[in-house]
Design an enzyme around this catalytic site. Structure first.
Site, PDB file in Angstrom:
ATOM      1  N   HIS A  96       0.856  -1.186   0.000  1.00 40.66           N
ATOM      2  CA  HIS A  96       0.000   0.000   0.000  1.00 40.66           C
ATOM      3  C   HIS A  96       0.892   1.235   0.000  1.00 40.66           C
ATOM      4  CE1 HIS A  96      -2.643   3.132   1.569  1.00 40.66           C
ATOM      5  NE2 HIS A  96      -3.674   2.368   1.196  1.00 40.66           N
ATOM      6  N   ASP A 138       0.922   4.193   1.352  1.00 41.09           N
ATOM      7  CA  ASP A 138       1.263   4.786   2.644  1.00 41.09           C
ATOM      8  C   ASP A 138       2.227   3.897   3.421  1.00 41.09           C
ATOM      9  OD1 ASP A 138      -0.386   6.988   2.188  1.00 41.09           O
ATOM     10  OD2 ASP A 138      -2.135   5.983   3.042  1.00 41.09           O
ATOM     11  N   LYS A 139       2.077   2.588   3.269  1.00 40.55           N
ATOM     12  CA  LYS A 139       2.989   1.671   3.955  1.00 40.55           C
ATOM     13  C   LYS A 139       4.353   1.617   3.288  1.00 40.55           C
ATOM     14  CE  LYS A 139       1.311   0.827   7.607  1.00 40.55           C
ATOM     15  NZ  LYS A 139       2.076   1.354   8.724  1.00 40.55           N
ATOM     16  N   GLU A 174      10.451  11.765   6.901  1.00 46.72           N
ATOM     17  CA  GLU A 174       9.154  11.647   6.240  1.00 46.72           C
ATOM     18  C   GLU A 174       9.365  11.251   4.779  1.00 46.72           C
ATOM     19  OE1 GLU A 174       6.718  11.922   8.227  1.00 46.72           O
ATOM     20  OE2 GLU A 174       7.614  13.061   9.871  1.00 46.72           O
ATOM     21  N   GLU A 210      14.682  15.718   9.424  1.00 53.37           N
ATOM     22  CA  GLU A 210      15.793  16.241  10.213  1.00 53.37           C
ATOM     23  C   GLU A 210      16.557  15.079  10.849  1.00 53.37           C
ATOM     24  OE1 GLU A 210      12.723  18.544   9.290  1.00 53.37           O
ATOM     25  OE2 GLU A 210      12.427  17.348  11.096  1.00 53.37           O
ATOM     26  N   LYS A 263      -5.685  -4.323   0.703  1.00 51.57           N
ATOM     27  CA  LYS A 263      -6.317  -3.900   1.960  1.00 51.57           C
ATOM     28  C   LYS A 263      -7.254  -5.011   2.416  1.00 51.57           C
ATOM     29  CE  LYS A 263      -7.465   0.494   2.396  1.00 51.57           C
ATOM     30  NZ  LYS A 263      -8.131   1.807   2.200  1.00 51.57           N
ATOM     31  N   PHE A 315      -8.569  -4.151 -10.111  1.00 45.31           N
ATOM     32  CA  PHE A 315      -7.597  -3.446  -9.278  1.00 45.31           C
ATOM     33  C   PHE A 315      -6.203  -3.739  -9.856  1.00 45.31           C
ATOM     34  CE2 PHE A 315      -6.130  -2.859  -4.534  1.00 45.31           C
ATOM     35  CZ  PHE A 315      -5.352  -1.779  -4.917  1.00 45.31           C
ATOM     36  N   ASP A 338      -2.200   5.823  -5.997  1.00 45.16           N
ATOM     37  CA  ASP A 338      -2.387   6.861  -4.981  1.00 45.16           C
ATOM     38  C   ASP A 338      -1.026   7.279  -4.467  1.00 45.16           C
ATOM     39  OD1 ASP A 338      -5.408   7.047  -4.328  1.00 45.16           O
ATOM     40  OD2 ASP A 338      -5.022   4.892  -4.241  1.00 45.16           O
ATOM     41  N   ALA A 339      -0.855   8.560  -4.201  1.00 44.89           N
ATOM     42  CA  ALA A 339       0.354   9.016  -3.519  1.00 44.89           C
ATOM     43  C   ALA A 339       0.355   8.462  -2.096  1.00 44.89           C
ATOM     44  CB  ALA A 339       0.412  10.540  -3.498  1.00 44.89           C
ATOM     45  N   ARG A 372       0.234   7.958   7.558  1.00 49.62           N
ATOM     46  CA  ARG A 372      -1.172   8.134   7.193  1.00 49.62           C
ATOM     47  C   ARG A 372      -2.000   6.883   7.477  1.00 49.62           C
ATOM     48  NH1 ARG A 372      -2.277  11.087   1.516  1.00 49.62           N
ATOM     49  NH2 ARG A 372      -1.862   9.004   0.703  1.00 49.62           N
ATOM     50  N   LYS A 373      -1.425   5.937   8.193  1.00 48.06           N
ATOM     51  CA  LYS A 373      -2.171   4.739   8.576  1.00 48.06           C
ATOM     52  C   LYS A 373      -2.049   4.510  10.084  1.00 48.06           C
ATOM     53  CE  LYS A 373      -4.224   3.311   4.892  1.00 48.06           C
ATOM     54  NZ  LYS A 373      -4.412   4.723   4.481  1.00 48.06           N
ATOM     55  N   LYS A 381      10.705   7.976  13.208  1.00 49.12           N
ATOM     56  CA  LYS A 381      11.066   8.740  14.406  1.00 49.12           C
ATOM     57  C   LYS A 381      11.867   7.883  15.370  1.00 49.12           C
ATOM     58  CE  LYS A 381       6.806  11.496  14.195  1.00 49.12           C
ATOM     59  NZ  LYS A 381       5.537  11.810  14.878  1.00 49.12           N
ATOM     60  N   LYS A 414      11.512  10.873  20.414  1.00 47.15           N
ATOM     61  CA  LYS A 414      10.193  11.426  20.115  1.00 47.15           C
ATOM     62  C   LYS A 414       9.145  10.607  20.862  1.00 47.15           C
ATOM     63  CE  LYS A 414      12.697  13.177  16.640  1.00 47.15           C
ATOM     64  NZ  LYS A 414      14.162  12.971  16.561  1.00 47.15           N
ATOM     65  N   ASP A 426       6.088  10.693  20.742  1.00 44.82           N
ATOM     66  CA  ASP A 426       5.021  10.200  19.868  1.00 44.82           C
ATOM     67  C   ASP A 426       5.118   8.691  19.705  1.00 44.82           C
ATOM     68  OD1 ASP A 426       3.741  12.541  19.340  1.00 44.82           O
ATOM     69  OD2 ASP A 426       4.619  12.864  17.367  1.00 44.82           O
TER      70      ASP A 426
END
Length: 390
Positions: free
Chosen positions: A19, A21-22, A47, A60, A170, A236, A244-245, A250-251, A271, A275, A277
């Protein structure tokens, strides 16, 4: 999530490593791992954007290590399986663009301390952890089984059991719950990228017979009493970064608890553990899982909040969501006694200065009892029980 009485349905999804995003998450974590392998004290925030024929990395980094960034990007894409221009994304020919700068000294001065144990949080924000007794790994059933299906889909492709499959895919699983307990799978959705000119009927049959029936246990899945949706557009072929970009982070819902628990909004991939997060979310899962494993509650959600540059959390809540043997006040007090939630101690206790993060980037950061996933241990149950009785 406070669960109601009676019958209701809950749904979670998972995506495969192909996918878009992955793909981005894996590239970001591959860069992190490469730098951590050379310098465990690396500070990394990477990123990634992927789109047709291109991968762009930005962020960074402060590190004594060296990383061949274009080589890492290409190798990651190759391992996923994008190896043909027919897919609109080929590891050998895609453009790789990099814009990596040093970490801001303003952030660094809030994190670095003379005494390591006084290390400040790398950002402000709140992080959540969750556990429940739906499954042996103490994860919500809909997400657990969605991940099993997406992993199975990838294995069928890489093992060439279904040779026409392509990397993007998916899965989605809806469970019927009765009084807070998962009783059966109500419906399943699978979307899988495939080569051109493959009949829809063949795809439906292959996915049903080679993925769904072997993966989903008969006590929760009856193909005759379950709605099954497979490639419901009928085609598909165009997928992955061409379809898709893709972007890092985003997941975040399938990365955590499938929507079953709360989420603080921060992504994980790319990260390092300074961090919070990432590191505090891992610690929150560790705490919640130990609470449930101890028998203090069948469901547990933990929230930890930080201020940038400050070592100790500004707030902590450990809640049984109304299901526990003791009050949330007692649970929170017990957690405060057993766990040190300063970033230095989180990193030390979970051993987070290792290049282990690429493995986390697909199929969930939680609920996988891999040896590297220290936050999945249940070694604090006795301490929690003792503290809760004090």
């Amino acid at each position: 999530m406070i669960l109601s009485k009676g019958k209701y349905f809950f749904t979670s999804e998972s995506v495969t490593e192909g996918h878009p995003d992955k793909v981005a998450d894996q590239i970001s974590d591959a860069v992190l791992d490469a730098l951590m392998a050379e310098d465990p004290n690396s500070r990394v925030a990477c990123e990634t954007l992927v789109t047709t024929g291109m991968a762009f990395i930005a962020g960074e980094v402060t590190s004594r290590g060296y990383a061949d960034l274009p080589g890492i990007v290409r190798q990651t894409i190759k391992n996923i399986g994008y190896n043909s221009s027919e897919m609109g994304f080929d590891w050998q020919t895609c453009a790789v663009i990099s814009s990596i700068d040093k970490q801001s000294p303003d952030i660094a001065q809030g994190v670095d301390r003379t005494k390591p144990e006084d290390q400040g949080a790398g950002d402000q924000g709140m992080m959540f952890g969750f556990a429940c007794d739906d499954t042996p790994t103490l994860m919500p059933a809909p997400l657990y089984w969605a991940h099993q299906l997406s992993q199975g889909l990838t294995k069928l492709r890489k093992d060439k059991v279904i040779p026409y499959l392509r990397p993007d895919g998916k899965t989605q699983v809806s469970f019927e719950y009765q009084d807070g307990k998962p009783v059966r799978i109500h419906n399943v959705v699978v979307s899988t990228q495939h080569d051109d000119h493959i009949p829809q009927a063949q795809i439906v049959n292959d996915i049903t017979q080679k993925l769904l029936i072997p993966t989903l246990p008969a006590n929760i899945f009856d193909p005759k009493d379950c709605e099954i949706f497979i490639n419901t557009t009928g085609r598909f072929v165009i997928g992955g970064p061409m379809g898709d970009a893709g972007l890092t982070g985003r997941k975040i819902i399938q990365d955590t608890y499938g929507g079953y628990g709360h989420h603080g909004g921060g992504a994980f991939s790319g990260k390092d553990a300074s961090k919070v997060d990432r590191s505090a979310a891992y610690m929150a899962r560790y705490i919640a899982k130990n609470v449930v494993a101890s028998g203090l509650a069948p469901r547990c959600e933990v929230q930890i909040a930080y201020s940038i540059g400050v070592a100790r959390p500004v707030s902590l809540l450990c809640s049984s969501l109304g299901s526990g043997q003791v009050s949330d006040e007692v649970l929170t007090k017990a957690v405060n006694e057993v766990f040190d939630l300063r970033p230095y101690f989180i990193i030390r206790d979970l051993d987070l200065k290792r290049p282990i993060f690429l493995k986390t980037s697909c199929y969930g950061h939680f609920g996988r009892e891999e040896p590297e996933f220290t936050w999945e241990k249940t070694d604090k149950t006795k301490d929690l029980l003792t503290a809760a009785k004090a």
